[in-house]
Design an enzyme around this catalytic site. Structure first.
Site, mmCIF file in Angstrom:
data_model
loop_
_atom_site.group_PDB
_atom_site.id
_atom_site.type_symbol
_atom_site.label_atom_id
_atom_site.label_comp_id
_atom_site.label_asym_id
_atom_site.label_seq_id
_atom_site.Cartn_x
_atom_site.Cartn_y
_atom_site.Cartn_z
ATOM 1 N N LYS A 125 0.850 -0.991 -0.056
ATOM 2 C CA LYS A 125 -0.064 -0.126 -0.027
ATOM 3 C C LYS A 125 0.822 1.245 0.076
ATOM 4 O O LYS A 125 1.839 1.215 0.524
ATOM 5 C CB LYS A 125 -0.965 -0.061 1.281
ATOM 6 C CG LYS A 125 -2.156 0.798 1.109
ATOM 7 C CD LYS A 125 -3.255 0.256 0.633
ATOM 8 C CE LYS A 125 -4.504 1.086 0.069
ATOM 9 N NZ LYS A 125 -5.461 0.262 -0.170
ATOM 10 N N ASP A 165 -7.069 4.554 -4.768
ATOM 11 C CA ASP A 165 -7.495 4.260 -3.254
ATOM 12 C C ASP A 165 -8.303 5.465 -2.877
ATOM 13 O O ASP A 165 -8.446 6.238 -3.910
ATOM 14 C CB ASP A 165 -6.669 3.825 -2.251
ATOM 15 C CG ASP A 165 -7.381 3.322 -0.918
ATOM 16 O OD1 ASP A 165 -7.805 2.336 -0.672
ATOM 17 O OD2 ASP A 165 -7.588 4.218 0.266
HETATM 18 P P1 NDP Z 1 -12.708 8.193 -2.992
HETATM 19 O O1 NDP Z 1 -11.908 9.023 -3.016
HETATM 20 O O2 NDP Z 1 -13.259 7.734 -4.475
HETATM 21 O O3 NDP Z 1 -14.066 8.299 -2.061
HETATM 22 C C1 NDP Z 1 -13.903 8.465 -0.915
HETATM 23 C C2 NDP Z 1 -15.182 8.792 -0.288
HETATM 24 O O4 NDP Z 1 -15.289 8.598 1.257
HETATM 25 C C3 NDP Z 1 -15.578 10.366 -0.507
HETATM 26 O O5 NDP Z 1 -17.059 10.316 -0.343
HETATM 27 C C4 NDP Z 1 -15.177 11.094 0.832
HETATM 28 O O6 NDP Z 1 -15.623 12.181 1.012
HETATM 29 C C5 NDP Z 1 -15.043 9.879 1.757
HETATM 30 N N1 NDP Z 1 -14.339 10.307 2.933
HETATM 31 C C6 NDP Z 1 -12.836 9.972 2.768
HETATM 32 N N2 NDP Z 1 -12.608 10.514 3.803
HETATM 33 C C7 NDP Z 1 -13.308 10.699 4.706
HETATM 34 C C8 NDP Z 1 -13.486 10.899 6.106
HETATM 35 N N3 NDP Z 1 -12.206 11.077 6.802
HETATM 36 N N4 NDP Z 1 -14.665 11.215 6.711
HETATM 37 C C9 NDP Z 1 -15.692 10.927 6.019
HETATM 38 N N5 NDP Z 1 -15.644 10.878 4.689
HETATM 39 C C10 NDP Z 1 -14.627 10.591 4.169
HETATM 40 O O7 NDP Z 1 -12.287 6.655 -2.434
HETATM 41 P P2 NDP Z 1 -12.780 4.971 -2.667
HETATM 42 O O8 NDP Z 1 -14.388 5.165 -3.009
HETATM 43 O O9 NDP Z 1 -11.996 4.656 -3.865
HETATM 44 O O10 NDP Z 1 -12.397 4.431 -1.214
HETATM 45 C C11 NDP Z 1 -13.452 4.472 -0.073
HETATM 46 C C12 NDP Z 1 -13.009 3.243 0.767
HETATM 47 O O11 NDP Z 1 -13.101 2.078 0.034
HETATM 48 C C13 NDP Z 1 -11.699 3.475 1.405
HETATM 49 O O12 NDP Z 1 -11.686 2.907 2.507
HETATM 50 C C14 NDP Z 1 -10.785 2.505 0.531
HETATM 51 O O13 NDP Z 1 -9.398 2.160 1.347
HETATM 52 C C15 NDP Z 1 -11.732 1.395 0.249
HETATM 53 N N6 NDP Z 1 -11.303 0.610 -1.014
HETATM 54 C C16 NDP Z 1 -11.168 1.326 -2.343
HETATM 55 C C17 NDP Z 1 -11.064 0.155 -3.242
HETATM 56 C C18 NDP Z 1 -11.107 0.709 -4.564
HETATM 57 O O14 NDP Z 1 -10.764 0.110 -5.417
HETATM 58 N N7 NDP Z 1 -10.888 2.049 -4.781
HETATM 59 C C19 NDP Z 1 -10.901 -1.174 -3.140
HETATM 60 C C20 NDP Z 1 -11.118 -1.626 -1.968
HETATM 61 C C21 NDP Z 1 -11.361 -0.858 -0.717
HETATM 62 P P3 NDP Z 1 -14.977 13.586 0.390
HETATM 63 O O15 NDP Z 1 -15.244 13.561 -1.124
HETATM 64 O O16 NDP Z 1 -15.433 14.621 1.066
HETATM 65 O O17 NDP Z 1 -13.542 13.409 0.896
HETATM 66 O O1 2IT Z 2 -7.857 -1.494 -0.898
HETATM 67 C C1 2IT Z 2 -7.988 -1.888 -1.960
HETATM 68 O O2 2IT Z 2 -8.084 -3.283 -1.993
HETATM 69 C C2 2IT Z 2 -7.806 -1.115 -2.939
HETATM 70 N N1 2IT Z 2 -7.420 0.270 -2.865
HETATM 71 C C3 2IT Z 2 -7.492 -1.586 -4.342
HETATM 72 C C4 2IT Z 2 -6.210 -1.936 -4.695
HETATM 73 C C5 2IT Z 2 -6.128 -2.429 -5.812
HETATM 74 O O3 2IT Z 2 -4.620 -2.982 -6.441
HETATM 75 O O4 2IT Z 2 -6.610 -2.662 -6.911
#
Ligand code: NDP
Ligand code: 2IT
Length: 444
Positions: A125, A165
């Site tokens: 990561k 992420d």
């Molecule tokens: P994005 O940046 O696309 O979206 C994040 C969302 O969460 C936004 O709505 C953001 O709001 C909100 N957010 C972030 N930080 C905070 C906080 N401290 N308090 C409240 N709201 C918050 O990220 P992702 O959708 O990609 O990721 C979301 C979660 O999913 C994370 O935990 C990530 O690690 C996990 N994840 C992502 C994967 C992926 O493929 N993208 C895979 C597996 C897990 P704002 O816009 O206001 O910042």
């Molecule tokens: O938390 C996660 O699994 C991710 N942000 C996606 C990682 C990846 O390599 O697709």
């Protein structure tokens, strides 16, 4: 004192001030206890001590020039945690809260998540405390180019393959890839989540959210139930949240609330996802705007209140520790039956305990959100095979992987006498393959 407890105590002592890393390690190691007890050879081999120590940590300076001509400096990280079963694989997070503790917790989780997918990917990561919010495209590009100018020497298609992420989506991956290609003179699958015109995979964008819903659907199905007619609350409004909402709605659920880091929207008629997509994906705006555009919807400042909205299914899809004990208690009181973690570690340890004691079906992040990285591995397979699969093909593989993860964790929990405890099931099922590979490799 048990072997697990000794390793945990030492981890806390030798990695002070890393609360998120301690939290993830505590959840993982304590639930591995029955399996570790069945394998006394692990202690002799110091297997857990090696498992919790990253193979390599890279920290670096990221200087860049903002639109006013002023030089800015951010911190860059890549934690290459474990390559026993494949090249390091895991996302990059750009958010002001990023620090070593957060990247290490995410990296540790990633090892077991990636193992659960059944695909050959190790755990890593990275990220930065850079905040892309409010920055111009040029500033984001300048930052990404500087970040990659250091990172390129540590990664590679068979070494370490980053992805997105929080704060890292298609735009950022494009800038990062462009700079890698320029420096290395190699058009290879060194990042996933790439655009479709330069080696990306169909369905990667949708994969984490869709996968979350597929695994929750399987948990429902095993109990003779489905998403049809269910009320769902989803936190976040980013990549994971949006596509979880899309799939849940397509299965007949009513999603009534979402949030961003400023506040939440409640729409009793059901969220209009095209409006959310326009606000968040197209305009990079604030979710507050939804209530101005949709009649009957209400916006409330602050995030925590979202968990007071009654629902059958809660899908936290924003960030770590967004559901604390108190919120978990309110969700239970209001009748929640399923919690699927789309975000990484969104529930605190005591919140998980509340859910499990109340008999809520709790699907932990490393299983529930594994669809994203699984599809990243499918992107890697397409890159190395010079192939391009259809959306339906990738989506079918994703669904199959999620269903398999559900049954693997379910079986692992049963095998050790903890039926229905998917925290234990997911940790054990993920660790089995990593442990076997590490043992086979000798002392490395
Ligand atoms: P994005 O940046 O696309 O979206 C994040 C969302 O969460 C936004 O709505 C953001 O709001 C909100 N957010 C972030 N930080 C905070 C906080 N401290 N308090 C409240 N709201 C918050 O990220 P992702 O959708 O990609 O990721 C979301 C979660 O999913 C994370 O935990 C990530 O690690 C996990 N994840 C992502 C994967 C992926 O493929 N993208 C895979 C597996 C897990 P704002 O816009 O206001 O910042
Ligand atoms: O938390 C996660 O699994 C991710 N942000 C996606 C990682 C990846 O390599 O697709």
């Amino acid at each position: 004192m048990s072997y697990v407890q000794k390793v945990l105590d030492n981890l806390k002592k030798t990695n002070p001030n890393e609360p998120e890393f301690h939290q993830a390690a505590t959840e993982i190691l304590t639930s591995l206890e029955p399996m570790v007890n069945a394998h006394p050879e692990y202690e002799q081999a110091a297997l857990l001590e090696r498992f919790v120590e990253p193979e390599r940590v890279v920290m670096f300076r990221v200087p860049w020039v903002d639109d006013n001509g002023k030089v800015q400096v951010n911190k860059g990280y890549r934690v290459q945690f474990n390559s026993a079963i494949g090249p390091y694989k895991g996302g990059l997070r750009f958010h002001p809260s990023v620090n070593l503790s957060i990247i290490k917790f995410l990296g540790l989780e990633q090892i077991l998540k990636n193992s659960l997918t059944g695909l050959p990917i190790g755990g890593g990561k990275g990220g930065s405390d850079f905040n892309p919010k409010g920055k111009s495209d040029r500033e984001v590009m300048a930052f990404c180019q500087s970040f990659m100018t250091e990172l390129y020497r540590h990664i590679g298609a068979d070494t370490d393959v980053p992805a997105g992420d929080i704060g890292v989506g298609g735009r950022e991956i494009g800038f990062l890839f462009g700079q890698y290609k320029r420096i290395r003179d190699e058009h290879v699958g060194v990042l996933t989540g790439r655009g479709l015109s330069y080696g990306g995979s169909l369905a990667r964008k949708e994969a984490t959210g869709y996968g979350l819903v597929y695994i929750t659907e399987e948990a429902l199905k095993m109990r003779g139930d489905s998403f049809e007619g269910k009320t769902v609350v989803i936190s976040g409004s980013g990549n994971v949240a949006i596509y979880a909402c899309e799939k849940a709605q397509s299965l007949g659920a009513k999603v009534v609330a979402m949030y961003d880091s400023n506040g939440y929207i409640y729409d009793p008629a059901g969220i209009q996802l095209d409006v959310v997509k326009d606000i968040k994906e197209v305009k990079r705006g604030r979710i507050k705007e939804y209530a101005d555009r949709v009649k009957g919807a209400k916006y409330t400042e602050g995030c925590q209140g979202i968990w007071t909205i009654p629902c059958d299914i809660a899908l936290p899809c924003a960030t770590q520790n967004e559901i604390n004990k108190e919120s978990a208690e309110i969700l239970v009181k209001n009748g929640v039956k399923f919690v699927g973690e789309g975000a990484n570690m969104p529930s605190t340890l005591d919140a998980i305990e509340v859910f499990q004691k109340a008999g809520v079906v709790f699907l932990p992040a490393k299983a529930a959100n594994a669809g994203g990285v699984a599809t990243s591995a499918l992107e890697m397979a397409q890159s190395s095979g010079r192939l391009f699969w259809s959306f339906e093909e990738v989506d079918a593989k994703l669904k199959n992987i999620m269903v398999n993860i559900y049954h693997n964790m379910d079986n692992a929990a049963k095998k050790y006498g903890f039926e229905g405890n998917y925290v234990m099931g997911a940790n054990i099922a993920g660790f089995e393959k990593v442990a076997e590979a590490m043992m086979a490799h000798g002392v490395v």
